[in-house]
Design an enzyme around this catalytic site. Structure first.
Site, short mmCIF file in Angstrom:
data_model
loop_
_atom_site.label_atom_id
_atom_site.label_comp_id
_atom_site.label_asym_id
_atom_site.label_seq_id
_atom_site.Cartn_x
_atom_site.Cartn_y
_atom_site.Cartn_z
CD GLU A 498 -3.23 -0.85 2.08
OE1 GLU A 498 -3.34 0.22 2.72
OE2 GLU A 498 -4.08 -1.77 2.08
C1 LIG Z 1 3.34 -9.36 0.32
C2 LIG Z 1 2.80 -8.19 -0.57
C3 LIG Z 1 1.46 -8.06 -0.80
C4 LIG Z 1 0.96 -7.39 -1.92
N1 LIG Z 1 -0.32 -7.25 -2.24
C5 LIG Z 1 -0.49 -6.56 -3.42
C6 LIG Z 1 -1.93 -6.54 -3.78
O1 LIG Z 1 -2.77 -7.31 -3.32
N2 LIG Z 1 -2.24 -6.08 -5.00
C7 LIG Z 1 -1.11 -5.20 -5.86
O2 LIG Z 1 -1.75 -4.75 -6.53
N3 LIG Z 1 0.00 -5.36 -5.38
C8 LIG Z 1 0.29 -5.83 -3.94
N4 LIG Z 1 1.56 -5.72 -3.62
C9 LIG Z 1 2.58 -4.88 -4.14
C10 LIG Z 1 3.00 -3.65 -3.51
O3 LIG Z 1 2.28 -2.48 -3.43
C11 LIG Z 1 4.21 -3.25 -4.15
O4 LIG Z 1 5.44 -4.24 -3.47
C12 LIG Z 1 4.77 -1.86 -3.57
O5 LIG Z 1 4.15 -1.13 -4.38
C13 LIG Z 1 6.38 -1.58 -3.99
O6 LIG Z 1 6.65 -1.98 -5.08
P1 LIG Z 1 8.11 -2.82 -5.35
O7 LIG Z 1 8.04 -3.88 -4.36
O8 LIG Z 1 8.09 -3.29 -6.49
O9 LIG Z 1 9.08 -1.88 -4.96
P2 LIG Z 1 9.99 -0.87 -5.61
O10 LIG Z 1 8.60 0.06 -6.55
O11 LIG Z 1 10.79 -1.69 -6.58
O12 LIG Z 1 10.73 0.11 -4.76
C14 LIG Z 1 11.74 -0.29 -4.13
C15 LIG Z 1 12.11 0.88 -3.03
O13 LIG Z 1 12.23 1.98 -3.67
C16 LIG Z 1 11.55 3.02 -3.09
N5 LIG Z 1 11.00 4.04 -3.85
C17 LIG Z 1 10.45 3.73 -5.21
N6 LIG Z 1 10.35 4.97 -5.91
C18 LIG Z 1 10.60 5.78 -5.20
C19 LIG Z 1 10.72 7.46 -5.00
N7 LIG Z 1 10.04 8.00 -6.15
N8 LIG Z 1 11.15 7.83 -3.91
C20 LIG Z 1 11.62 7.29 -2.85
N9 LIG Z 1 11.70 5.95 -2.92
C21 LIG Z 1 11.13 5.32 -3.86
C22 LIG Z 1 10.27 2.43 -2.60
O14 LIG Z 1 9.72 2.97 -1.36
C23 LIG Z 1 10.83 1.02 -2.05
O15 LIG Z 1 11.51 1.43 -0.78
C24 LIG Z 1 1.80 -6.71 -2.64
C25 LIG Z 1 3.19 -6.63 -2.20
C26 LIG Z 1 3.72 -7.52 -1.24
C27 LIG Z 1 5.17 -7.83 -1.12
#
Ligand SMILES: Cc1cc2nc3c(=O)[nH]c(=O)nc-3n(C[C@H](O)[C@H](O)[C@H](O)COP(=O)(O)OP(=O)(O)OC[C@H]3O[C@@H](n4cnc5c(N)ncnc54)[C@H](O)[C@@H]3O)c2cc1C
Length: 817
Positions: A498
């Site tokens: 989220e």
């Molecule tokens: C267990 C689990 C359940 C989930 N459930 C759902 C679901 O039901 N439906 C769904 O659609 N998604 C779901 N997600 C996805 C979740 O919303 C994403 O994992 C999340 O949006 C982060 O994306 P990412 O993991 O690819 O990290 P990335 O986007 O690769 O980010 C990596 C890091 O970089 C940081 N970052 C990225 N951009 C910026 C910026 N501009 N400024 C500062 N920091 C930044 C982030 O904060 C993070 O710390 C789930 C994820 C997990 C792990």
């Protein structure tokens, strides 16, 4: 009157008018009066009157002001402010501004906060918490779920469906429970105290997903079809936005839906051909209906003139041809159902779009609007519930566990993390109370949602670390007897989902907060995007309002810097008075710094994430402080709770102050100047004292009303870990005087172990009754269960294929024998 006196008096009158936010006309009148007094005593001559006229006339005469001042400001503004993307605009316009707007005003109206009705449960909601919610907590064995089955057992799934746990947000007319946001929060808190898998599984369908989207945007047919089936648990939903290439940058999803002709039920229709690759989707492996976000294209203009319609949300039944679903991810040993979904040339009719064809391209807006509500409830409540239970458990454990002949909670070093856990438990519950009350009053608090999500999950992380430290090896060795490990492992999930926390802090809180909550910025932006004389007038009103607002916050910051905040009027006369007054000061400071940052950095502020993060911290801590004060007020200003209130407020205000100072330290000469103005007498907010930490630690180690209020609503039945700890805590406390009696009679100081044998000794010496001996025996059993950890035969730790191969090998051995 001397010249000096007149100058001082004039400056003071001007400052007072600015402080009080007098209108431009009133301010001008004040200056004219002072100049008239100056003339009467021969201080002000014609030259000064001319200068005053040059300043005041253009400011007060609208036609002159518009052409001479507003027009050039507007054209400079348009050059500096970058164009807003559609996704940014949707995010900004989604949701409402509530108490967060007051905090941005530099002059919060505390009475308004006090007047917000107290969050309360209906009789039906209470019955649910005491009935089905209590029951499912008793049914669930988290070790079985996380280690043996990597899922909840079938009977628990069925119970959740039957009792409508997945339908807390669904309206009664569709067969749902239609609970208040506050009730949902209490349910999730209770479940989170028992199992992260349970709380996540229940949280997701009640948060952003098909249920929420359908109720807000679905067509009547979609609502009539899906909502009763979701309410009864016949349909299990999931919502798929995230793709391998688009996580935080969710607006960049590559998943597509192309409008084309295709065959559907034997007929040719205009529909959408979907290609998608989603991952991390909670409940996907067991879902029967997928909420899917994709980008919609209409290259052949089959449904209109636009070729790129934008992000769209549709509901796709699981068994639709081309959908690949069922595989699982394995999130950090907290195995709630989560997995990928792929779709290859999946053809569906246009009426699968949530809300029908008219909602093609409106998906992003739908998502951000719903997210503001879900984000205020699910993760903050899960975090608060987890920490409330863990606060009680840690208090009990630190009284039961002894080292160096003392309960470990009596060591000064342990008192500090114990106070942090208890103080944060009070604070976190306070945040869920106010935030969910806002939702129940009709707000869609996007900024508050981001604040609550970020800070509650960060506090969960730090409190879990503290709890693990206090429990030592007891927290580390996993097994049926470990009540901490899985919660600890699950923390990064809460941090990441989220809106991952770094992004939430760096971009979302202040990024939205500055524009949404600031009384003038959004108005300026809207006016600058329009054209014509009306737009100029709107911009004029906003920009001069803004200038007056900034001047007022400057004057307030100077006045408060010298201690003037202690004179600000607040609706409290007890020990919390100083906190309201410090919050007044910090509110004016934040509003001023915000304007300075926007003025200095302009449109580039959104790329200056560390400035944005610290301004976001200031706004967040102001909100958190408000929640603490509101909780204390709503619960009748109970004096005994003050140590917790002191801890929570002092920690919050100290962090707020440090965020300010860090921002100023990284803001060049302007920062140094502002620091001199805002902190002429040094820092004002101190960290919680050792003495207060000591009081909290002692409170947490024995049953009392403050502690009961702290853990209110959590699952404490003796069948569960935490209820058992509560019982053992009471037993240990009751056993202590018996132990002393036996030691005295025996003339020897035994260690506080083997209490059953001490009981036998007491009996032998004739100083203990049978009941007392039984109590010591029970206490010893409880004590041992509390301090012991599980061990396993090596083969019992084999998992998955290795376990299967091991069982097969043994079976073959048996057959051979
Ligand atoms: C267990 C689990 C359940 C989930 N459930 C759902 C679901 O039901 N439906 C769904 O659609 N998604 C779901 N997600 C996805 C979740 O919303 C994403 O994992 C999340 O949006 C982060 O994306 P990412 O993991 O690819 O990290 P990335 O986007 O690769 O980010 C990596 C890091 O970089 C940081 N970052 C990225 N951009 C910026 C910026 N501009 N400024 C500062 N920091 C930044 C982030 O904060 C993070 O710390 C789930 C994820 C997990 C792990």
């Amino acid at each position: 009157m001397s010249i000096t006196l007149w100058i001082v008096a004039t400056v003071l009158v001007a400052a007072a008018l600015i402080y009080k936010r007098a209108s431009l006309a009133m301010f001008s009148a004040g200056l004219v009066i002072m100049f008239a007094i100056g003339s009467a005593i021969d201080i002000v001559g014609p030259v000064l009157w001319v200068i005053l006229a040059i300043v005041l006339v253009p400011l007060n005469l609208a036609p002159i002001r518009l052409n001479l001042l507003t027009k050039p400001i507007l054209s400079a503004y348009r050059k500096v402010m970058p164009e807003m993307s559609d996704t940014e605009r949707d995010a900004l316009e989604a949701g409402t501004v509530w108490w967060d707007g007051d905090l941005f005003s530099g002059d919060p109206d505390w009475k308004k906060l006090h007047d917000v009705p107290k969050a309360e449960l209906t009789a039906e909601e209470k019955a649910f918490l005491e009935g089905p919610c209590e029951e499912v907590c008793k049914m669930l064995n988290d070790w079985e779920v996380t280690h043996e089955l990597t899922d909840m057992p079938e009977h628990v799934w069925q119970y959740l469906k039957d009792e409508k746990f997945f339908a807390m947000i669904i309206k009664k007319e569709y067969g749902g429970l239609e609970f208040s946001a506050y009730a949902q929060s209490r349910v999730l808190q209770k479940l989170a105290g028992v199992s992260t898998v349970l709380a996540s599984t229940v949280g997701v369908p009640n948060s952003l997903g098909p249920g929420e989207l359908l109720q807000h945007y679905g067509t009547k047919e979609q609502q009539d079809h899906y909502l009763p089936r979701l309410a009864s648990g016949d349909e299990i939903p999931c919502f798929a936005l995230t793709s391998p290439e688009a996580g935080s940058d969710a607006g960049a999803i590559p998943d597509s839906g192309v409008v084309c002709k295709g065959e559907w039920n034997g007929e040719e229709i205009v529909g959408i051909k979907l290609n998608f690759n989603k991952r991390y989707i909670t409940l996907a492996p067991v879902a029967t209906v997928l909420g899917l976000a994709f980008k919609m294209y209409d290259p052949d203009n089959l449904i209109g003139e636009e070729e790129e319609l934008g992000i769209t949300c549709a509901l796709i039944p699981r068994d639709t041809k081309g959908v690949e679903i069922g595989r699982r991810h394995f999130p950090l040993n907290v195995p709630f159902q989560n997995g990928p979904i792929r779709g290859n040339d999946v053809f569906v009719p246009l009426d699968y779009i949530i809300g029908g064809q008219k909602n093609a391209g409106k998906g992003w807006r739908m998502l951000v609007e719903c997210l503001s509500v879900g984000r205020s409830i699910t993760l903050p409540s899960n975090s608060a519930g987890g920490i409330k239970s863990i606060a009680l458990a840690t208090g009990a454990y630190s009284r039961i566990r002894r080292q160096f002949k003392l309960p470990i909670g009596k060591m000064e070093g342990v008192e500090e993390p114990m106070a942090r856990i208890a103080g944060n438990a009070y604070l976190m519950d306070a945040v869920t109370m106010l935030s969910t009350k806002g939702i129940d009053l009709g707000e869609k608090p996007s900024v508050i949602g981001a604040i609550a999500k970020y800070h509650m999950t960060e506090k969960l992380r730090s409190c879990m670390d503290d709890a693990m430290d206090i429990h030592g090896g007891k927290g580390i060795c996993l097994g049926p007897n470990n009540y901490l490990g899985r919660g600890y492992q699950g923390v990064p999930v809460a941090i990441t989902v989220e809106g991952a926390n770094i992004l939430t802090r760096s971009m979302m809180i202040y990024g939205q907060g500055a524009i949404r909550c600031h009384p003038f910025v959004l108005k300026e932006m809207e006016a600058s995007a329009e054209q014509g004389p009306e737009a100029l007038k709107k911009f004029d009103k906003a920009v001069f309002g803004h200038i007056g607002f900034a001047m007022s916050n400057f004057v307030r910051s100077v006045f408060y810097g010298f201690g003037g905040h202690r004179l600000s009027s607040v609706p409290a006369s007890d020990e919390t008075r100083k906190y309201y007054q410090q919050m007044n000061r910090f509110s004016a400071n934040m509003a001023l710094l915000s304007d300075i940052a926007m003025g200095k950095l302009g449109g580039s502020l959104k790329r200056k994430e560390r400035v944005s993060a610290r301004l976001g911290d200031m706004l967040s801590y102001l909100y958190i402080g408000s929640c603490i004060l509101k909780r204390f007020h709503d619960q009748g200003r109970i004096k005994e709770d003050l140590p917790l209130v002191h801890w929570a407020m002092q920690d919050t205000l100290h962090k707020l102050q440090e965020a300010q100072l860090e921002m100023l330290a990284n803001f060049g000469g302007v920062g140094s100047f502002m620091r001199a103005i805002m902190y002429p007498l040094g820092r004002i907010a101190k960290r919680p004292s050792d003495k207060n930490d000591h009081k909290i630690a002692r409170m947490l180690m024995s049953p009392n009303d403050v502690r009961t209020r702290l853990g209110e609503g959590q699952f404490l039945s003796p069948e569960g870990h935490f209820g058992f700890l509560e019982q053992t805590l009471q037993d240990v406390i009751a056993a202590e005087p018996l132990y002393d009696k036996v030691c005295k009679a025996a003339g020897k100081r035994f260690t506080f172990t083997q209490l059953d044998q001490i009981g036998a000794k007491g009996k032998e010496l004739g100083v203990l009754s049978d009941d007392e001996v039984a109590l010591l025996e029970r206490t010893e059993a409880g004590r041992l269960r509390t301090i012991n950890v599980d061990d396993f035969a090596p083969e019992d730790l084999l998992a998955g294929k290795a376990a299967f191969d091991y069982a097969l090998k043994n079976l073959k051995k048996g057959e051979a024998a």
